[in-house]
Write a protein that holds these residues in place. Structure first.
Motif, PDB file in Angstrom:
ATOM      1  N   PRO A 279       0.803  -1.219   0.000  1.00 55.12           N
ATOM      2  CA  PRO A 279       0.000   0.000   0.000  1.00 55.12           C
ATOM      3  C   PRO A 279       0.839   1.273   0.000  1.00 55.12           C
ATOM      4  O   PRO A 279       0.324   2.358  -0.286  1.00 55.12           O
ATOM      5  CB  PRO A 279      -0.827  -0.100   1.281  1.00 55.12           C
ATOM      6  CG  PRO A 279      -0.093  -1.063   2.147  1.00 55.12           C
ATOM      7  CD  PRO A 279       0.633  -1.998   1.231  1.00 55.12           C
TER       8      PRO A 279
ATOM      9  N   LEU B 285     -11.421   6.149   8.239  1.00 55.62           N
ATOM     10  CA  LEU B 285     -10.911   5.005   9.000  1.00 55.62           C
ATOM     11  C   LEU B 285     -11.095   3.711   8.213  1.00 55.62           C
ATOM     12  O   LEU B 285     -10.233   2.829   8.210  1.00 55.62           O
ATOM     13  CB  LEU B 285     -11.604   4.904  10.359  1.00 55.62           C
ATOM     14  CG  LEU B 285     -11.500   6.140  11.261  1.00 55.62           C
ATOM     15  CD1 LEU B 285     -12.039   5.822  12.662  1.00 55.62           C
ATOM     16  CD2 LEU B 285     -10.073   6.649  11.365  1.00 55.62           C
TER      17      LEU B 285
ATOM     18  N   ALA C 146     -11.179   3.442   4.980  1.00 57.32           N
ATOM     19  CA  ALA C 146     -10.207   3.432   3.871  1.00 57.32           C
ATOM     20  C   ALA C 146      -8.816   3.054   4.366  1.00 57.32           C
ATOM     21  O   ALA C 146      -8.081   2.332   3.690  1.00 57.32           O
ATOM     22  CB  ALA C 146     -10.185   4.799   3.185  1.00 57.32           C
ATOM     23  N   ILE C 147      -8.443   3.525   5.558  1.00 55.25           N
ATOM     24  CA  ILE C 147      -7.143   3.128   6.116  1.00 55.25           C
ATOM     25  C   ILE C 147      -7.146   1.623   6.373  1.00 55.25           C
ATOM     26  O   ILE C 147      -6.191   0.914   6.074  1.00 55.25           O
ATOM     27  CB  ILE C 147      -6.836   3.894   7.423  1.00 55.25           C
ATOM     28  CG1 ILE C 147      -6.622   5.380   7.135  1.00 55.25           C
ATOM     29  CG2 ILE C 147      -5.609   3.314   8.120  1.00 55.25           C
ATOM     30  CD1 ILE C 147      -6.448   6.237   8.391  1.00 55.25           C
TER      31      ILE C 147
ATOM     32  N   ARG D 118      -8.710  -0.721   4.950  1.00 53.96           N
ATOM     33  CA  ARG D 118      -8.864  -1.600   3.787  1.00 53.96           C
ATOM     34  C   ARG D 118      -7.568  -2.318   3.421  1.00 53.96           C
ATOM     35  O   ARG D 118      -7.592  -3.407   2.861  1.00 53.96           O
ATOM     36  CB  ARG D 118      -9.356  -0.768   2.605  1.00 53.96           C
ATOM     37  CG  ARG D 118     -10.397  -1.465   1.760  1.00 53.96           C
ATOM     38  CD  ARG D 118     -10.953  -0.527   0.725  1.00 53.96           C
ATOM     39  NE  ARG D 118     -11.914   0.404   1.301  1.00 53.96           N
ATOM     40  CZ  ARG D 118     -12.087   1.659   0.908  1.00 53.96           C
ATOM     41  NH1 ARG D 118     -11.341   2.157  -0.062  1.00 53.96           N
ATOM     42  NH2 ARG D 118     -12.982   2.438   1.465  1.00 53.96           N
TER      43      ARG D 118
ATOM     44  N   SER E 167       2.030   6.881   0.946  1.00 54.33           N
ATOM     45  CA  SER E 167       1.292   6.071  -0.020  1.00 54.33           C
ATOM     46  C   SER E 167       0.866   6.962  -1.182  1.00 54.33           C
ATOM     47  O   SER E 167       0.849   8.189  -1.069  1.00 54.33           O
ATOM     48  CB  SER E 167       0.063   5.469   0.666  1.00 54.33           C
ATOM     49  OG  SER E 167      -0.750   4.806  -0.286  1.00 54.33           O
TER      50      SER E 167
ATOM     51  N   PRO F 128      -6.603   8.009   2.044  1.00 57.56           N
ATOM     52  CA  PRO F 128      -7.852   7.619   2.702  1.00 57.56           C
ATOM     53  C   PRO F 128      -8.875   8.751   2.761  1.00 57.56           C
ATOM     54  O   PRO F 128     -10.066   8.506   2.872  1.00 57.56           O
ATOM     55  CB  PRO F 128      -7.403   7.235   4.115  1.00 57.56           C
ATOM     56  CG  PRO F 128      -5.945   6.966   4.014  1.00 57.56           C
ATOM     57  CD  PRO F 128      -5.445   7.863   2.927  1.00 57.56           C
TER      58      PRO F 128
ATOM     59  N   GLY G 159     -11.202   8.439  -0.127  1.00 53.49           N
ATOM     60  CA  GLY G 159     -11.739   7.094  -0.297  1.00 53.49           C
ATOM     61  C   GLY G 159     -10.711   6.039  -0.642  1.00 53.49           C
ATOM     62  O   GLY G 159     -11.069   4.939  -1.051  1.00 53.49           O
ATOM     63  N   GLY G 160      -9.437   6.380  -0.514  1.00 55.67           N
ATOM     64  CA  GLY G 160      -8.395   5.395  -0.804  1.00 55.67           C
ATOM     65  C   GLY G 160      -7.947   5.428  -2.259  1.00 55.67           C
ATOM     66  O   GLY G 160      -7.150   4.592  -2.678  1.00 55.67           O
TER      67      GLY G 160
ATOM     68  N   VAL H 260      -5.214  11.080  11.953  1.00 54.82           N
ATOM     69  CA  VAL H 260      -5.674   9.875  12.649  1.00 54.82           C
ATOM     70  C   VAL H 260      -4.466   9.233  13.340  1.00 54.82           C
ATOM     71  O   VAL H 260      -3.403   9.078  12.723  1.00 54.82           O
ATOM     72  CB  VAL H 260      -6.302   8.869  11.652  1.00 54.82           C
ATOM     73  CG1 VAL H 260      -6.611   7.542  12.335  1.00 54.82           C
ATOM     74  CG2 VAL H 260      -7.574   9.457  11.039  1.00 54.82           C
TER      75      VAL H 260
ATOM     76  N   GLN I 143      -1.372   9.714  10.950  1.00 60.30           N
ATOM     77  CA  GLN I 143      -1.578   9.758   9.503  1.00 60.30           C
ATOM     78  C   GLN I 143      -2.329  11.012   9.117  1.00 60.30           C
ATOM     79  O   GLN I 143      -3.382  11.345   9.688  1.00 60.30           O
ATOM     80  CB  GLN I 143      -2.361   8.531   9.024  1.00 60.30           C
ATOM     81  CG  GLN I 143      -2.674   8.606   7.527  1.00 60.30           C
ATOM     82  CD  GLN I 143      -2.723   7.284   6.823  1.00 60.30           C
ATOM     83  OE1 GLN I 143      -2.649   6.237   7.448  1.00 60.30           O
ATOM     84  NE2 GLN I 143      -2.845   7.317   5.508  1.00 60.30           N
TER      85      GLN I 143
ATOM     86  N   ARG J 211       2.369   8.962   6.795  1.00 62.12           N
ATOM     87  CA  ARG J 211       2.363   8.585   8.207  1.00 62.12           C
ATOM     88  C   ARG J 211       3.631   9.125   8.854  1.00 62.12           C
ATOM     89  O   ARG J 211       4.724   8.987   8.296  1.00 62.12           O
ATOM     90  CB  ARG J 211       2.294   7.064   8.350  1.00 62.12           C
ATOM     91  CG  ARG J 211       0.960   6.510   7.901  1.00 62.12           C
ATOM     92  CD  ARG J 211       0.836   5.018   8.090  1.00 62.12           C
ATOM     93  NE  ARG J 211      -0.505   4.603   7.677  1.00 62.12           N
ATOM     94  CZ  ARG J 211      -0.981   3.371   7.796  1.00 62.12           C
ATOM     95  NH1 ARG J 211      -0.226   2.413   8.297  1.00 62.12           N
ATOM     96  NH2 ARG J 211      -2.205   3.086   7.400  1.00 62.12           N
TER      97      ARG J 211
END
Lengths: 320, 265
Positions: free
Chosen positions: A184, A221, A223-224, A226, B194, B198, B201-202, B220, B233, B238
């Motif tokens: 990821p 949260l 999405a993290i 996943r 990354s 997130p 939606g990722g 978060v 994050q 992160r």
């Protein structure tokens, strides 16, 4: 487009070639490195012994078996940074490997790459690892200037990104990582320590997640989460194979040093099958997506999922 | 004495409120959507000129199409501004060298090579040399410094203040004319980045032409017992908070600039 497979021992070369592998890459840790840094910090970014050939004699045997089948072998020396004192012995090691018949080394350390360039090897290729985070054509040009003769692209690029880069690569062969082992995180920017002997890595762990501040949008949260607990074994980029070949990618790398031979062979078979279909059918993007998902189901016995997908433009999980 | 910078937000929105004599850091090392507009950059640079303080522009990695966004940004830098661009993309460095040779450029934290995972401080499987190795980077290589200086015009290196590997700064030249600059960032060390965010939606940040930046509303906290410390994050990155008193003494002596963040970048 060549199929580049991991290899860990000579006894698996024949089976992997039969499955479709045309090039190999291996890990090797010289004693002078492991004596200095211990078992976790290896010079090829794998903290478990199975991911490296066990000795130079075993590497010789790999080279011989591969040569019989006209397949070249590359060796990963892709840790970075290499401390300055390690550059001369590493460059000496590369010289020895080249003398034994290794065709290329995969490097992620700029000083080592410069040192190898300065040694002017006649035949040895220097592959710039995906750890250089080549997201654009400028990075390919930068790496070529630094001595790279092949560039492994960042794993996050789309087929459109790659196609655009291939058109300005000016003869530098590009390599794409496209099966198994999707992470990821952007590998070149990730500094996680992969030290768990059970091979559960920090990017796979399940974290307690607490929003700080009041404005965290719903869904963050989830999405993290996943990517947590995702098994990288199921990672796949099959849908893109025909398009990558068409746009001039030199090699598609399968991840998996240290995996069982059958896993490596099944990966090579899946990629070879997709490539053969693409050569025959000259498919459009939609057809590639459908065929890639079919080969995926055949290979893994399940549907593909977004968290395992290298090329999300093919709508993972949707069968059309 | 090293120059102190403070992070004033992606667009430099806090630039006017910085204490006297403190330089201003803006932009983002990890997301193209957190770069300032050309107007915001010009405004921050004018503020710095008026205050006689330096400006540090943090830049992320770029796809080919995104790289073009840099051009109007660099063109917006007014003459006379004391600006350093922290580059986290080798292609961006090449573009700067070719098209904007007069702009001072430095190697950013994402390219520095330092390892910042909180596990490094806690892992029982690392020996002393293995732990120290994680603090090494391009800045600690004389060969890399020489080539990047001569061929690419690199005049500085950005690093995190980490508890491991302070000896890797041993060969870094002391501050002085003509020597590369060392910028030490604190207290949020970048652990990983990354391409997927997130907060959208990722999806890949490249899937948006512009972003509402909802990641700025709050990070978060991520906790897992084996990690040796929490991570925070924000957006695609992160971070691991490193206490200010962890700054090794040998490092601060080498620093040209100390870049502080009151909040996550």
């Amino acid at each position: 487009m060549l199929i580049l497979s991991p290899v860990d021992r000579a006894s698996e070369v024949a089976e992997l070639c039969d499955a479709g592998a045309e090039e190999f890459y291996a890990g090797y840790v010289p004693p002078f490195w492991s004596e200095a840094f211990g078992p976790v910090v290896t010079c090829n970014r794998r903290s478990f012994a199975e991911a490296s050939v066990s000795s130079l004699e075993e590497l010789d045997a790999v080279l011989f078996e591969a040569a019989l089948r006209d397949a070249s072998v590359h060796v990963a020396i892709n840790a970075s940074p290499l401390p300055d004192r390690m550059i001369p012995p590493m460059a000496d090691l590369v010289e020895e490997l080249a003398g034994r018949g290794v065709r290329g080394v995969i490097v992620s350390d700029l000083p080592l790459m410069l040192s190898l360039r300065d040694r002017r090897f006649r035949r040895l290729e220097v592959h710039a690892s995906t750890l250089f985070s080549a997201f654009n054509g400028g990075t390919v040009a930068f790496l070529r200037r630094a001595g790279a003769s092949r560039v492994v692209l960042a794993r996050e690029l789309s087929t459109a990104d790659i196609s655009a880069m291939a058109s300005v690569a000016r003869g530098t062969p590009l390599e794409v990582i496209g099966f198994r082992g999707r992470c990821p995180n952007i590998e070149g920017f990730c500094t996680h320590l992969h030290d768990d002997p059970r091979r559960v890595w920090p990017c796979e762990l399940r974290y307690d997640k607490t929003p700080e501040g009041e404005g965290t949008p719903p869904g963050v949260l989830e999405a993290i989460g996943r990517n947590e607990g995702v098994d990288r074994f199921f990672s796949c980029g099959l849908c893109a194979v025909p398009i990558l070949e068409r746009c001039g990618v030199h090699a598609l790398k399968i991840v998996g040093r240290g995996a069982e031979t059958e896993r490596k062979a099944s990966a090579a078979r899946a990629v070879a099958s997709m490539r053969a279909w693409g050569r025959e059918a000259s498919p459009d993007s939609r057809a590639c997506g459908l065929q890639g998902k079919a080969v995926y189901r055949e290979t893994f016995g399940r549907r593909c999922r977004p968290e395992n997908c290298y090329f999300p433009e093919f709508l993972p999980g949707e069968d059309g | 004495m090293p120059c102190t910078y403070r992070y004033a937000g992606p667009d430099g929105e806090g630039a006017r409120n910085l204490p006297e004599g403190v330089g201003c850091a803006i932009g983002s090392e990890y997301c193209v959507h957190l770069l300032p507009s050309a107007g915001s950059l010009a405004s921050a640079a004018e503020t710095c000129i008026a205050r006689d303080t330096p400006l540090l522009l943090l830049t992320p990695y770029f796809r080919d199409g995104e790289l073009k966004r840099l051009l109007p940004l660099f063109r917006a830098i007014p003459g006379g501004a004391d600006v350093d661009v922290a580059v986290n993309d080798w292609g961006a460095l090449l573009v700067l060298r070719a098209l904007f040779p007069g702009i001072r450029r430095s190697v950013g934290r994402l390219l520095s090579g330092q390892k910042r995972c909180p596990r490094i401080g806690a892992s029982p499987r690392l020996n002393d040399a293995g732990r120290a190795w994680h603090g090494e980077g391009l800045f600690s290589s004389a060969k890399a410094r020489s080539w990047l200086g001569k061929e690419m015009g690199v005049s500085g290196y950005h690093v995190d203040s980490l508890p491991w590997g302070p000896q890797s700064f041993g060969t870094f030249p002391d501050p002085g004319d003509g020597t590369p600059r060392l910028y030490v960032h604190s207290p949020y060390a970048v652990v990983t980045v990354s391409d997927s965010c997130p907060w959208i939606g990722g999806a890949s940040s490249a899937s948006l032409s512009s972003c509402p930046r909802s990641c700025r509303q709050g990070p978060v906290r991520l906790r897992e017992v084996s990690m040796g410390g929490d991570m925070l994050q924000r957006g695609k990155a992160r971070f691991h908070p490193v206490r200010l008193d962890d700054l090794p003494p040998g490092v601060s002596a080498k620093a040209h600039g100390l870049v502080y963040y009151e909040d996550l970048p």
